[in-house]
Structure formats: C-alpha cells, structure tokens
Motif scaffolding. Structure first.
Motif, mmCIF file in Angstrom:
data_model
loop_
_atom_site.group_PDB
_atom_site.id
_atom_site.type_symbol
_atom_site.label_atom_id
_atom_site.label_comp_id
_atom_site.label_asym_id
_atom_site.label_seq_id
_atom_site.Cartn_x
_atom_site.Cartn_y
_atom_site.Cartn_z
ATOM 1 N N GLY A 53 -4.368 13.707 8.792
ATOM 2 C CA GLY A 53 -3.992 13.041 10.024
ATOM 3 C C GLY A 53 -2.623 12.412 9.895
ATOM 4 N N ALA A 54 -1.811 12.534 10.968
ATOM 5 C CA ALA A 54 -0.443 12.021 10.929
ATOM 6 C C ALA A 54 -0.191 11.043 12.065
ATOM 7 C CB ALA A 54 0.556 13.181 10.979
ATOM 8 N N ALA A 102 2.262 4.721 8.504
ATOM 9 C CA ALA A 102 2.479 3.443 7.818
ATOM 10 C C ALA A 102 1.979 3.500 6.382
ATOM 11 C CB ALA A 102 1.783 2.318 8.585
ATOM 12 N N LEU A 103 0.843 4.174 6.163
ATOM 13 C CA LEU A 103 0.271 4.268 4.822
ATOM 14 C C LEU A 103 1.162 5.098 3.901
ATOM 15 C CD1 LEU A 103 -2.081 3.684 2.907
ATOM 16 C CD2 LEU A 103 -3.242 5.705 3.832
ATOM 17 N N VAL A 104 1.724 6.174 4.411
ATOM 18 C CA VAL A 104 2.621 6.996 3.598
ATOM 19 C C VAL A 104 3.829 6.189 3.135
ATOM 20 C CG1 VAL A 104 4.296 8.898 3.773
ATOM 21 C CG2 VAL A 104 1.922 9.261 4.429
ATOM 22 N N GLU A 136 -0.895 -3.315 9.280
ATOM 23 C CA GLU A 136 -1.908 -4.148 8.625
ATOM 24 C C GLU A 136 -3.052 -3.290 8.090
ATOM 25 O OE1 GLU A 136 -1.799 -8.380 10.967
ATOM 26 O OE2 GLU A 136 -2.582 -6.658 12.074
ATOM 27 N N ILE A 137 -3.467 -2.312 8.874
ATOM 28 C CA ILE A 137 -4.530 -1.410 8.409
ATOM 29 C C ILE A 137 -4.058 -0.642 7.184
ATOM 30 C CG2 ILE A 137 -5.973 0.563 9.018
ATOM 31 C CD1 ILE A 137 -5.766 -0.339 11.945
ATOM 32 N N ALA A 138 -2.809 -0.182 7.208
ATOM 33 C CA ALA A 138 -2.269 0.581 6.079
ATOM 34 C C ALA A 138 -2.245 -0.262 4.811
ATOM 35 C CB ALA A 138 -0.876 1.085 6.422
ATOM 36 N N VAL A 139 -1.822 -1.506 4.918
ATOM 37 C CA VAL A 139 -1.814 -2.400 3.748
ATOM 38 C C VAL A 139 -3.232 -2.578 3.214
ATOM 39 C CG1 VAL A 139 -1.449 -4.785 3.015
ATOM 40 C CG2 VAL A 139 0.300 -3.613 4.365
ATOM 41 N N SER A 140 -4.193 -2.755 4.108
ATOM 42 C CA SER A 140 -5.577 -2.949 3.713
ATOM 43 C C SER A 140 -6.126 -1.717 3.003
ATOM 44 C CB SER A 140 -6.428 -3.275 4.944
ATOM 45 O OG SER A 140 -7.784 -3.444 4.602
#
Length: 276
Positions: free
Chosen positions: A111-112, A118-120, A235-239
């Motif tokens: 998924g992109a 943000a996670l990448v 925030e979700i990516a950091v988590s």
C-alpha cells in the motif's frame, strides 16, 4: 579479474541472505591466487574462487562456521600452504573473512497511501531493508531512500514470499488486505503480520481466517503501539515504526549446507612436478 563476487553480494543484499566475503589479503611465495582475489560464501553456494584445493576448502568451512555462529566482526587467518594444508604450492596466504548480513528489520510494505508514505520516510533512516508494493505506479514518490525498493505489482499477493521479518498491509482495498493477510499467515516462518484498521476489522478478518483454516492469533490489527493513538498519518507512522523496533527480530530460515568440490585451478607462480 572475475566480478562474480560483486554480482553475488548484490543478489544476497536483494534477497536478504547472509554471506561471508573472503579476500586474499597477502601472498608470499607460490599461491593459487594473487592478493585482492575474492569469493562469496553463503550457506548453500560459492561464488568466485580463491584457487581451489585445500586452501579454498578450508576457507569455505571457516566461512560457514562464521555464518552458523552469526559472527559479525572481521576475522583474518594466515595459512602456510605446504606445512598446514598439504598443497604443492609452498607459499603463505592470508585471508580476510568479512560477514555481510542483512539488517534484522526486513519489511514488506503493501500500500502506498498517506501512512505508508510517512512510514517509508522513517524506515529510510533506519538499518532496514524495505520492499514497498502497490499496484498503482503513480502513488510512489519520485525519490526513495536508498534502503527502499518500490515495486509495482498488478497482483501484490504474488509478491509475498518468505524472508521478511515484518509484513505490513495498508492498501486501499479491504478485499486485497484480506488476501494479503491470508497469504502472509500461510508462509513458513513467524514474521510479524500487521494490517491497518480497527478492532472491528480484525474481528471480521479473524472470523474469515478461521473459516479458511488459518489461526488469526499472529495477526496484529490495529497496528502501532497502544499508547500512541494519534490519527495523523505521521503519528500513525511513528507508532508503527516504534512497534516494529520493539518486536523481536525474526531470523531467516537457514539454507541447507553443501560443500564445494575440492579442486585446484592453478597458481600465480606455477608449481613444477616436484612442487615450487
């Protein structure tokens, strides 16, 4: 000079397989190969040669022992070819054994969307190897971190294979999410399998998984650390990144061992009929 070892190291990095790079660092007298010669040893293959014979056989055994012991530091060893190994070459050779191991964090990201992007950005700054998969080519950014490989796949499920420590699923299609989860939980090994969504989504997926004969216990949904509950994609990516780092790493399954044939392929200084 053969460049087979370069191609082998590239393939090991791509596939996440550990290897030992063996380099001839010093030669005195007659020896099978010159200083600078290299070969790559993996658990089940040999790429390149340092000349064959007892020296190469011993080097392969040493390299595989280092692989089995998960050694990470450089090792050096000097060999007297005649007295120690019984080779007709009477010189002395020094070898360096350099472990080349994939990072413990080997992520398959499906998924992109906004959270994945943000996670990448976070994973790109970590010691990680990331395969980022989507069936929409226009969703990937123009530039990516060096440790991230984008892959456009019409059927993302076909990309899933053993070797990942973490599988993260956050596509735009709930039906695709489920197919990916089902495939991920069917793979050998014990990779972390997480899918973005709510407790309700997990309950629905768990019911379907049980109907398909799969145990949903390993499925993590929602993803991210429980104490970090922000809704912004960053925030979700950091988590999620924090959750990946806190999960124990999953080593790849060890390949079967094999031994390369013991043969000599010639010397830098040719041996005469009675030795050098």
């Amino acid at each position: 000079m053969s460049q087979e070892w370069i191609q082998a190291l590239t393939a090991c990095e791509r596939d996440g397989r550990p290897a030992i790079l063996v380099t001839v660092t010093e030669v005195a007298g007659s020896a099978p190969r010159a200083a600078g010669t290299k070969m790559v040893v993996t658990g089940d293959a040999l790429h390149g040669t340092i000349g064959g014979g007892a020296l190469e056989f011993t080097a392969i055994e040493t390299a595989r022992a280092l692989l089995d012991g998960e050694v990470t530091e450089l090792r050096t060893q000097s060999y007297a070819l005649g007295p120690s190994l019984g080779q007709c070459c009477g010189g002395r050779v020094s070898l360096m054994f350099e472990p080349v191991r994939p990072p413990a964090l080997r992520v398959a990201l499906f998924g992109a969307g906004h959270v994945a992007k943000a996670l990448v950005g976070i994973l790109g700054a970590l010691p990680a190897r990331v395969i980022w998969v989507d069936n929409r080519a226009d969703q990937f950014p123009a530039t990516l971190p060096a440790n991230v490989r984008a892959l456009v796949a019409e059927e993302p499920v076909a990309v899933l294979a053993p070797g990942h420590s973490h599988i993260l699923i956050m596509t735009h299609d709930h039906a695709l999410d489920y197919r990916l989860v089902r495939k991920a939980l069917s793979l050998p090994g014990a990779a972390f399998v997480g899918v973005i969504g709510s407790e309700t989504k997990r309950a629905r997926f768990a019911s379907r998984l049980r109907a398909d004969g799969l145990d949903p216990a390993r499925l993590t949904c929602p993803i991210g650390l429980p104490g970090l509950s922000g809704k912004h994609p960053g925030e979700i990516a950091v988590s999620v990144a924090a959750q990946l780092l806190s999960a124990p790493p999953v080593p790849p399954a060890p390949p079967p061992e094999s031994v390369t044939a013991n043969k000599c392929t010639g010397c830098v200084t040719p041996c005469g009929p009675d030795g050098p």
